[in-house]
Structures are given as C-alpha cells and as structure tokens.
Design an enzyme around this catalytic site. Structure first.
Site, mmCIF file in Angstrom:
data_model
loop_
_atom_site.group_PDB
_atom_site.id
_atom_site.type_symbol
_atom_site.label_atom_id
_atom_site.label_comp_id
_atom_site.label_asym_id
_atom_site.label_seq_id
_atom_site.Cartn_x
_atom_site.Cartn_y
_atom_site.Cartn_z
ATOM 1 C CE LYS A 22 54.629 25.812 3.758
ATOM 2 N NZ LYS A 22 54.467 24.626 4.522
ATOM 3 N NE ARG A 115 58.698 28.191 2.288
ATOM 4 C CZ ARG A 115 58.683 29.255 1.666
ATOM 5 N NH1 ARG A 115 58.779 29.169 0.222
ATOM 6 N NH2 ARG A 115 59.737 30.171 2.092
ATOM 7 N N GLY A 130 55.496 23.880 10.576
ATOM 8 C CA GLY A 130 56.931 23.530 11.000
ATOM 9 C C GLY A 130 57.209 22.072 11.201
ATOM 10 C CB THR A 134 61.624 24.962 4.568
ATOM 11 O OG1 THR A 134 59.908 24.857 4.582
ATOM 12 C CG2 THR A 134 61.568 26.081 3.500
ATOM 13 C CD GLN A 307 51.981 29.159 2.884
ATOM 14 O OE1 GLN A 307 50.849 29.221 2.660
ATOM 15 N NE2 GLN A 307 52.746 28.290 2.196
ATOM 16 C CG HIS A 826 29.419 25.447 44.323
ATOM 17 N ND1 HIS A 826 30.339 24.560 44.563
ATOM 18 C CD2 HIS A 826 28.419 24.833 45.118
ATOM 19 C CE1 HIS A 826 30.062 23.456 45.020
ATOM 20 N NE2 HIS A 826 28.745 23.547 45.564
#
Length: 872
Positions: A22, A115, A130, A134, A307, A826
C-alpha cells in the site's frame, strides 16, 4: 533502509520491503504527480524495532507457523494472544519521536487515515486486501500512536493469519508498515477497477460510488451506484438506493447517517465526473503497467486517489494487441485437460501447432480462430463445428462475439480464403473418397501403417545426434508432425462425425444411432480399457498381489512383485500393458506429466476399482454384447428404410464408415503421445548432461524451460541464469495452477460464457449437454485425479474432464458427468461406446455435487438432478 519513517515522496515501487504494498503504491502515485493526499509511512524497520522489545515474540511466531491452516479455533486463540501482547508493548522512545515529527511535518491540524501496509500485500499475484485493519479520521498525537500500535497488532487478526497460512506465507517473513495519510472529507467516495472485474474486459472501467466515506462500500452496508465506461463512453449506469452514508466527525472517528429520501436515489457521480475518473484510472493503469483497483474520493469537486493496487482476479491475456477484437478458445477445454502446464509442455505444443494460432496465457494454450471467423463461411461453419464436436456453450459464446459490430467491421486477411482453399481442398477430396469410395475395413490397416512409419522415422531422425543438434532435430520433427497427421489420418477420423451428421439428416428418427457407437472395432483406447479389466481379473486370482498393490510405490514397483506369490505372473502381464500403453497418462498432451511407465501406481486405483465394481470377465462380455447391439441397431435402421434403393445404400455405407472410422478416432492422439514420450526421453537424457555439468540443479528443471531455451543453453547462448530462471518459472507455475481458465475470451480479456441451453428442466437441475443416452440414479463419486479414484459398484463418475488417461475408470462407472466436453469429446464417445449415460459441460459439477450424494443423470435430455442433500 533503516529509517523508521519515510514520506510519500521518498518511496516508490522499489520500496515495498520497507513500506509494504500500500505504501509503495501511494509513493509511486505521489511521485508520478497523481492527486494523492499527503502522508508518510511508518516502515517495516519500525515494526521490527517495536517487536524486538518483546522477548516472547519469536517463540509466539514459531508456534503460529506450526498451526494447521484449517484449525480455526487454534488460529483464533493464538491470534488473540499475539494481538493482546502487542497492544500492551510500549513503543520505544526514539521510534515514538520519529512518528510524531513526521506527523507534525504533514500537519497536526488534519485528521488522518491510518492503514496497515503488509509486505505481502497488493502484489500482482496476491492482494491480501482487507487482511489488516484501517482506522479513519484519527486526530491528535495520542490517538495517532495508539492506532499505529493497533495496526501492528492487526497483522495477527484471525483472517490475516488464516490467509497467510493458506497461501503458504511464513508468518516470520511478513512485516508491516503503517500508512498515515491526510484524511479527505469527501462528498462521494468509491472504488474503480480499470478492467471489468466480472467479465475481465480490459477496455471497460467499472466504478462503484456512494455518498460520504468509502468505508460504507467496503463494509457492505450500502449498495453503491455502478457505472461502466468504455472508449470514453458511459455504457452502463446502475443507480442504487443509497440509504446510509458514513461521515467524519469533527472531534475524530466516524458516524453512520441516514440520507434524505431525495438523495438516496440520486446519481452519486455526475456524468462528467464518471468520465474524468475513467480517464484518470487508465492513466494510473498505464503508469503501473497493469489493471488497477483504485480507491478514490471527491472533495469540493476535486478527485483524490487514496489507494491503487493490482487487480489480481483477472485471467492473464496472451501477448497480443487488444485491438482489433479477436476471440480465443481454450485448447485445454477442447483436449479435456484444463490444468496449468509447465513451460516445456507449452513450448512443445507451440512447436507442433502454429504459434500465431496457439497462444499462451496463464499457463494454458488458447486457439485463435479469428481470421477464419472474419470470413462469412467461417462464421457460418465454425460455430456449428465446435457445437457438434466439442462444446455447445463454447459455440454459443463464439456466436455472441462474432455478431458484434466491432468484430464484423474488420475485413478478412487478403488471400486468406484462397490459401484456405488450397489447404483444405485435398483433405476434402480424401474425406470424400473415404466416405463413398474406399473400403472402410481397410482404413485401420492404412492408418496404422502410416503411424508405424511415422514413429520409426521420428526415432531414426534423433539417433546419432546429441546436445543441441539432437534438440534441434527434435524441434524440426515436431514442426512437421501436425501437417503429416492432418494429411494422412485426419481424412479418416473426420469421417466419424461427418457420417453421423449425414445419418441424422437421412434418417427420420435418430433413436438408434447412439447404439451404433457401442464397441467400435479397433478403438485403441477402448482396447486399453479392456486390458485393464484383464489385469484386474488376474489380480482376483492373486490375493497377495492385491495386497501388495495397495501399498506399492513407483520406485520399487516391479522389484517388489518378486517378493509376493504370483507377482511374477502379474509382472509379465503388467509389463506387456506398459509396453503398449506406458506412454499414456491423465493430461497426456502435457509432455511433463508423469507417464504410466514412470509412475505405474497411477493405474492401481483403476485395477482395484474394477475388481470392486465389475464381475470377472464382465468387461469382455459387455464389449461383445455392445457389438451385437450395434449390429442389431444397424439392422433395425436398414429395415426401416428398406434394403434396396439409393437411400438405403447410402445409409448402409454410412453405417459401415461410422463404425470403421469411429474406431480410429483415438489413433492420432495415441501416435502423438508416443511422439511426446520419445521427446521426453530425449530431453531428460540431455537434462542429465546439464546436471552433470552443473548447469541445472536437477533434470526435471528442464520442464521449466522452453525448447528454444534448451537449445540456447546447449549452445551457451542463453542470456539468463538458468537456475534463477527456473526458480522464477516455478513460482509462476504455482500461481498459474490457482487460475481457472475461461472456455472463451476475447483479446480485450472479456470472458464470454454464451447463453445457457434453453429447454424445460426440473427446478434446480444442473444443465449440460446430453452426450450418451439413458437415465440412471446412483451415488456421486467426485474424482479430480484418476490416480486417486475410489469407485465402487453402482457409482456415478463426476469429474472436471476426462481424456484417454481416464479410460480405465469407465468400466467401473454407472454414468458420467463432466464439467467440460461436448458430443464428440473423449468422455462422450467412450460413454456411448460403453453404453453408460453421460451429461457433459455441466458448469462447476464437481463443486455443486457433493461426494456421496444421490443423483439422477439424464443422458437423454442433458441434465443432472441432486436427489438428496445428504452425502457420506
């Protein structure tokens, strides 16, 4: 880098080990001039400094690494213990001072978003999105420090621990940076994907937006508006009812608010903002070089990016332009082998087949028939051909793409039709002779004579050479193989489906036709299945051999037979089988797969399963019975049309062709797998020499190089270090194995599924293609790998796909259900030959049907019903 704190303008993508995914991405965006709110990163060095103050942390991480990823109770217990421990630790004074000085430099008057940014996060192959926490709208020095500590502790949330464990990340090797970013108080926030995350289309920008902070979208408490943009045009606007928004509080923290009724159905973004966002998103994508998942917010009309991370859920594209629009079919789905392949296996197939038509993507090959489909004749015939021979869903998907204006507006290549005519005309001439002129009974000897000649030539061309010259000779032989196959065997094999289509046209009813497929004469793969049955009958007489097989291993398989009563007798019979069929295996089009001659225990489940579910000699009796049923079906058909007249003669002729040529449909693959196995022997022999010279660490490492690279290696011309190249490819292969390849996709990356088959089906039925007639009920047995199968009497085989390597299981199965396949693939042909019902092309069958459930397979109408929710 030993700094505890780094500002955004001090970091970029190369800073990932210090500021996590990040932080690195934000720094990269900031340096490139994108509108990013200011801030700084508390580095991984700071995290290490922090945890180094704990004498317990090392042993706690050691215990965490020992845990079973599936033991959620233990994961939860240890996660809580580590988090509690970290939240009680004091931040060292020097580190605390560095964080406070950075905060003061950006501005103490602002609120901040804090974060977590892990080093194994926002990566091209694993987003880890996640997994850590945050915190929004944080104000003041004390709250700042408290939430930095909480971010460090969130590296050990239950979900983060489980995700790392599942993906094979060592908990000791994942570090955390903390991103401290100035808060924006937005009117609107959202998430933008620069490629459509649902369809995969790289040309479509998908935007979710809602009022207030983006946390409302991320947490799922509001249904956001959805907008899609392609080529500067809004192509979709889905305005949702947005009842709630999250806003910042002046004193810090956030609050949920009910929106006024008139605002709830209001478009969150104006059309102008939608287009500006899409344009900005594509610029960010261009900067990073891959599709991006971007978080944005709009404050006082100004767009901010908070972000950007790679979109990891998209299936990779071949190395080709996105325009003009092209369409590709998964070769693995056509060949009933959808697993990822190693580079050597891919390069061998690209040597046999033209590279400009057989394209690599995600460890698989995709066939690009676009140039044929640009012609009117190709658009008419090709989808029908695919639908009849392989997969109805693939046919529907192709039809959907080729009807689009952007596809139709591109003309075919000049001279393409003439070139195709020159290529196809002699083949059509040969097919016509086989259909109407030549004696069908001579087809088998003609084809097998060519196969023996080709096989002998291939081996002779490789003798007397070594090193790179031997590999170059191998390359040359492979490059001419497909052409020889098409001209010498295809005109016979093609008569099988063509004669069936002609019979369907000539007959008023095709009810008897499926019986004509039973016990086809000379089918080399069916003969292999019968010999498996013979081996099983032999083991019935040798109980000590049966016990030995249950615990045998590949390394001492033959040697161990000497030590059990009857072992020598079984060994002779088994070696005779391997001499003829040992070059085969599941997924056999991939040269790197272990062959039965290399891993004989792969056959043990089939032998033991046959013993459990088929009576002694029953397999041979069924085959004879099938021959008789086919003869009786042919007689009934001729009785219906009369035994004289032109039509009757044509039908009689087509029945003979269908039976004779149908028995040859597996011959091309048998020859191809013989050739592949010889190639493997040659390549591994050369690999041994490379290992002796210290160039490779082990001979199987050649599987991670291409044929061209092997030749270059032999000449000393390979520019990359082979050891590091192999290591990189192994890592890439592991990623490719996790991907689910689409059946059909476009050059824009769009996955096209096609419209579902229409009809009246029972509620909840799993719909596929009716491939072999009959209706049966039985217990489902999910088999993902034939070498791990455990079929019992009366069970229904449910598999992702089948190829000749799965044939030994067909004697034991009561019916067949596969996720991949069509009428002439097949599993369908063998099921019809064995007289068991089959439904193929059932999406996600191995997931939707549970092992041990009672199911009904309707091979007449093409669907499967789950009769009970209970399973073993």
């Amino acid at each position: 880098m030993k700094s505890h704190v780094l500002f955004f303008d001090q970091v970029d993508r190369s800073s990932l080990p210090y500021v996590g995914g990040k932080g690195a991405n934000l720094g990269e965006l900031s340096k490139a001039g994108f509108p990013v709110p200011g801030g700084f990163c508390v580095t991984t060095h700071a995290y290490k400094t922090f945890i180094a103050t704990s004498p317990e942390m090392d042993s706690l991480l050691g215990e965490l690494n020992k845990l079973n990823p599936n033991d959620l109770n233990q994961l939860r217990k240890w996660g809580e213990r580590i988090r509690s421990h970290l939240l009680q630790l004091e931040i060292p004074a020097e580190l605390k001072s560095d964080i406070i000085h950075a905060w003061e430099a950006v501005g103490t008057r602002y609120a901040y978003a804090i974060r977590s940014s892990a080093t194994a996060e926002d990566l091209p192959t694993a987003s880890f999105a996640g997994q850590q926490d945050t915190y929004l709208n944080i104000r003041g020095q004390d709250e700042l420090l408290r939430h930095v500590r909480k971010c460090w502790a969130s590296l050990f949330t239950d979900r983060a621990i489980a995700y790392r464990a599942k993906n094979g990340f060592d908990h000791r090797q994942v570090y955390l940076s903390v991103v401290v970013q100035r808060m924006v108080n937005p009117e609107v926030s959202g998430i933008m994907f620069t490629a459509d995350p649902v369809s995969g289309n790289r040309k479509v920008v998908s935007i979710d937006a809602s009022f207030g902070l983006g946390e409302a979208i991320v947490s799922g408490i509001v249904s956001a508006d959805l907008y899609k943009v392609k080529a500067g045009q809004i192509i979709l606007k889905n305005v949702s009812e947005k009842k709630i928004a999250i806003y910042s509080l002046p004193e810090g923290g956030t609050i949920k608010k009910d929106l006024p009724p008139d605002q709830q159905t209001q478009q969150a973004l104006t059309d102008s903002q939608i287009l500006r966002l899409a344009e900005l998103g594509k610029k960010i994508e261009t900067h990073f070089g891959s599709p991006q998942d971007i978080e944005f917010c709009i404050e006082n009309g100004k767009i901010f990016v908070v972000q950007s991370r790679p979109v990891t859920s998209l299936y990779p594209l071949p190395d080709m332009p996105q325009e003009p629009l092209r369409v590709m079919i998964s070769f693995g789905h056509v060949q009933m082998m959808t697993n990822a392949m190693k580079p050597l296996g891919l390069s061998v197939l690209q040597t046999v087949f033209p590279k400009n038509v057989f394209l690599k993507a995600g460890g698989r090959l995709f066939i690009d028939p676009t140039e044929v489909l640009r012609t009117k004749l190709g658009r008419t015939i090709f989808p029908k051909f695919i639908g009849h021979l392989f997969d109805e869903a693939v046919s529907n998907a192709i039809r959907e793409v080729i009807q689009r204006p952007e596809f139709l507006r591109v003309p075919p290549q000049p001279g393409l039709v003439q070139s195709a005519r020159r290529l196809v005309t002699p083949i059509i001439r040969e097919v016509w002779k086989n259909l109407w002129k030549r004696d069908p009974k001579l087809a088998k000897s003609t084809v097998e004579s060519f196969m023996q000649k080709k096989w002998t030539e291939f081996r002779e061309q490789l003798q007397g050479e070594n090193g790179e010259r031997r590999l170059e000779a191998l390359q040359h032989q492979l490059s001419i193989f497909a052409k020889d196959l098409i001209h010498n065997i295809f005109p016979y094999v093609a008569c099988f489906p063509i004669s069936l289509l002609l019979l369907k046209k000539l007959l008023e009813s095709d009810q008897e036709l499926h019986r004509l497929n039973k016990s086809l004469p000379g089918n080399i793969t069916s003969e292999m299945g019968l010999v498996i049955g013979d081996l099983a009958d032999l083991v019935r007489e040798l109980p000590e051999v049966e016990e030995y097989l249950k615990q045998a291993n590949d390394r001492t398989f033959y040697e161990g037979l000497f030590h059990v009563r009857g072992g020598d007798r079984f060994k002779r019979a088994f070696e005779a089988f391997i001499a003829k069929y040992g070059h085969r295996c599941p997924g056999e089009i991939d040269l790197t797969r272990p062959r039965w001659r290399e891993a004989p225990t792969q056959l043990v489940p089939a032998i033991l399963g046959h013993m459990r579910s088929v009576k002694p000699g029953e397999h041979r009796e069924k085959f004879i019975q099938g021959e008789q049923e086919a003869k009786e079906a042919a007689r009934r058909i001729l009785d219906q049309v009369g035994n004289s007249g032109f039509k009757a003669k044509r039908i009689k002729r087509l029945i003979e062709v269908y039976r004779s040529m149908g028995g040859l449909r597996e011959h091309p693959k048998y020859l191809f797998t013989l050739i592949l196995d010889e190639c493997k022997k040659v390549i591994l022999s050369e690999a041994d020499e490379l290992v002796k010279k210290g160039i490779l660490q082990q001979k199987e490492d050649v599987f991670f190089l291409t044929l061209d690279e092997l030749v270059q290696l032999g000449k000393g011309e390979l520019k990359q270090d082979p050891v590091s190249l192999v290591a990189e490819r192994k890592e890439q292969y592991e990623w490719h194995q996790t991907l689910n390849p689409p059946k059909v996709m476009t050059s824009e990356g769009e996955i096209v599924t096609g419209s579902p088959r229409k009809g009246k089906f029972p509620e909840g039925a799993l719909v596929g293609t009716a491939a072999s007639a009959g209706v049966v009920e039985g217990k489902a047995r999910i088999v993902l790998k034939p070498e791990e199968a455990h079929l019992n009497e009366g069970e229904i085989l449910v598999a992702p796909h089948t190829d000749p390597g799965w044939t030994p299981l067909f004697q034991s199965a009561k019916a067949l259900v596969t996720e991949v396949g069509g009428l002439m693939t097949h599993g369908s042909v063998v099921a019809r030959e064995y007289g068991i019902p089959a439904v193929v092309g059932v999406d996600d069958a191995t997931r939707k049907i549970k092992d041990g459930q009672m199911i009904r397979v309707d091979g007449n109408q093409g669907f499967v019903e789950i009769l009970s929710d209970e399973n073993e």
